[in-house]
Design a protein around this motif. Sequence first.
Motif, short mmCIF file in Angstrom:
data_model
loop_
_atom_site.label_atom_id
_atom_site.label_comp_id
_atom_site.label_asym_id
_atom_site.label_seq_id
_atom_site.Cartn_x
_atom_site.Cartn_y
_atom_site.Cartn_z
N PRO A 34 22.57 38.93 31.99
CA PRO A 34 23.31 39.07 30.60
C PRO A 34 24.49 39.82 30.60
O PRO A 34 24.36 40.86 31.56
N ALA A 35 25.39 39.67 29.82
CA ALA A 35 26.55 40.54 29.96
C ALA A 35 26.31 42.02 29.72
O ALA A 35 26.99 42.85 30.36
N ALA A 36 25.39 41.94 28.61
CA ALA A 36 25.07 43.50 28.47
C ALA A 36 24.46 44.19 29.58
O ALA A 36 24.54 45.72 29.56
N LYS A 37 24.12 43.77 30.69
CA LYS A 37 23.48 44.45 31.80
C LYS A 37 24.47 44.78 32.83
O LYS A 37 23.77 45.58 33.86
N VAL A 38 25.48 44.59 32.91
CA VAL A 38 26.71 45.08 33.87
C VAL A 38 27.30 46.16 33.51
O VAL A 38 27.73 46.52 32.37
N VAL A 39 27.44 46.93 34.44
CA VAL A 39 28.29 48.13 34.67
C VAL A 39 29.42 47.84 35.39
O VAL A 39 28.99 47.60 36.92
N VAL A 40 30.76 48.48 35.13
CA VAL A 40 31.79 47.98 35.93
C VAL A 40 32.34 49.50 36.02
O VAL A 40 32.94 50.33 35.15
N ASP A 41 32.70 50.13 37.42
CA ASP A 41 33.21 51.20 37.72
C ASP A 41 34.58 51.12 38.55
O ASP A 41 35.46 51.79 38.40
N VAL A 42 34.79 49.78 39.15
CA VAL A 42 35.77 49.52 39.95
C VAL A 42 36.32 48.39 39.85
O VAL A 42 35.25 47.32 39.98
N THR A 43 37.66 48.07 39.67
CA THR A 43 37.93 46.64 39.49
C THR A 43 39.26 46.23 40.13
O THR A 43 40.09 46.99 40.45
N GLY A 44 39.11 45.22 40.96
CA GLY A 44 40.20 44.83 41.89
C GLY A 44 40.54 43.44 41.14
O GLY A 44 39.87 42.73 40.63
N SER A 45 42.04 43.37 41.25
CA SER A 45 42.60 42.42 40.41
C SER A 45 43.96 41.74 41.07
O SER A 45 44.44 42.42 41.86
N VAL A 46 44.16 40.48 40.79
CA VAL A 46 45.46 39.89 41.23
C VAL A 46 46.01 39.15 39.90
O VAL A 46 45.21 38.59 38.98
N SER A 47 47.34 39.31 39.57
CA SER A 47 47.90 38.36 38.77
C SER A 47 48.48 37.25 39.11
O SER A 47 49.08 37.10 40.41
N VAL A 48 48.62 36.25 38.10
CA VAL A 48 49.14 35.07 38.52
C VAL A 48 50.16 34.83 37.65
O VAL A 48 50.13 35.11 36.37
N THR A 49 51.47 34.18 38.05
CA THR A 49 52.49 33.99 37.20
C THR A 49 53.15 32.72 37.55
O THR A 49 52.92 32.26 38.54
N GLY A 50 53.83 32.23 36.51
CA GLY A 50 54.23 30.83 36.60
C GLY A 50 53.98 29.79 35.60
O GLY A 50 53.90 30.15 34.43
N ALA A 51 53.49 28.87 35.92
CA ALA A 51 53.17 27.77 34.70
C ALA A 51 51.97 28.23 34.24
O ALA A 51 51.67 27.82 32.99
N TRP A 52 51.23 29.11 34.63
CA TRP A 52 50.01 29.84 34.14
C TRP A 52 50.13 31.20 34.25
O TRP A 52 50.47 31.68 35.38
N ARG A 53 49.88 32.08 33.14
CA ARG A 53 49.93 33.54 33.35
C ARG A 53 48.66 34.22 33.03
O ARG A 53 47.96 33.75 31.92
N GLY A 54 48.31 35.00 33.81
CA GLY A 54 47.06 35.75 33.59
C GLY A 54 46.63 36.54 34.88
O GLY A 54 47.18 36.98 35.79
N HIS A 55 45.33 36.96 34.71
CA HIS A 55 44.80 37.92 35.78
C HIS A 55 43.34 37.45 36.25
O HIS A 55 42.52 36.70 35.40
N VAL A 56 42.93 37.42 37.40
CA VAL A 56 41.77 37.31 38.03
C VAL A 56 41.07 38.65 38.35
O VAL A 56 41.76 39.37 39.31
N LEU A 57 40.09 39.06 37.71
CA LEU A 57 39.35 40.39 38.08
C LEU A 57 38.11 40.27 38.67
O LEU A 57 37.25 39.38 38.37
N VAL A 58 37.82 41.24 39.77
CA VAL A 58 36.55 41.46 40.49
C VAL A 58 36.14 42.72 39.92
O VAL A 58 36.67 43.78 40.41
N GLY A 59 35.18 42.93 39.03
CA GLY A 59 34.46 44.21 38.73
C GLY A 59 33.19 44.53 39.41
O GLY A 59 32.46 43.54 39.64
N CYS A 60 33.12 45.92 39.74
CA CYS A 60 31.77 46.33 40.54
C CYS A 60 31.50 47.69 40.02
O CYS A 60 32.29 48.36 39.54
N SER A 61 30.14 47.79 39.84
CA SER A 61 29.57 49.10 39.89
C SER A 61 29.86 49.70 40.91
O SER A 61 30.21 49.28 42.11
N ASP A 62 30.00 51.15 41.04
CA ASP A 62 30.19 51.89 42.18
C ASP A 62 29.22 51.25 43.48
O ASP A 62 29.80 51.28 44.56
N GLY A 63 28.18 51.22 43.14
CA GLY A 63 27.11 50.87 44.26
C GLY A 63 27.50 49.49 44.78
O GLY A 63 27.39 49.27 46.16
#
Lengths: 159, 120
Positions: A34-63
């Motif tokens: 469940p979403a309530a159980k996740v902890v995010v300390d570090v996030t990697g992201s890439v952005s998408v531009t063009g016909a669709w615009r947004g971001h893809v994120l990978v979030g992780c706890s420190d561990g």
Amino acid sequence: MTANPTENDLRVIAEQVWSSYLDVDGSKPLLPVPAAKVVVDVTGSVSVTGAWRGHVLVGCSDGASRNAAAALLGIELDEVTDDDVADALGELANIIGGNVKSLLPEPCALSLPHVHVEGEAGRYPASTEVCKLNGTWLEESVTVSVLESTADFAEASAT
Amino acid sequence: MKILIADDSRVMRQIVTRTLRQAGYDGHDLVEAADGQEALDKTMAEKPDLVLSDWNMPHLTGVEVLRQLRANGVQVPFGFVTSEGTPEMRQAAAAAGALFLVTKPFTADTFRDALDSILG
């Protein structure tokens, strides 16, 4: 009208990444939580531009971020440096982002990855969440999410 | 053989190296490049027998590296290892002279399929 990526799409992509690099023998899967159980300390992201615009994120706890770096580099956990974590999270965002991009309308371009600490909240205010995968891996939090930039942001950028 | 691995991620260069070994391609001389310009410079200077290159890199993209190599008459076998594999990119890669485009995530089997005719 183009169908946006779904949580199930993210699950399929994540399973491919885990089976290739992070859970090769099948003993350390990414499990949904469940979403309530996740902890995010570090996030990697890439952005998408063009016909669709947004971001893809990978979030992780420190561990989880340190576990990922150790697994990807093939080194022991106590050998992992902050640079290793940044490189690993950036590459995970790049791989997952590239696969998400294949589901989006063309033409689109993918940015080089960015990595930041403090989690993901508030970093992408001019966007809406399209889908999100909340998981636990080796008892540590991992999230994958897709954010679409809002039209207001596009107009504001043009002025 | 000398193989040049070009990727701006050290993690990915390590994964490519490990996957080459897992695919059975041991004993090759591996050279690394951390961006597109370095990939171009090292390919010209070190004359590898094969280039495995990311697409999206700082300074020069992988396909720009390939185009510049061909423009300079360098015909080294060149393949992409990249997170994207749209039909447009595959077309651009083939038109520039790439032998293959492997998408991430990949496995040792994927490498064998792409590389066996070159390294096997």
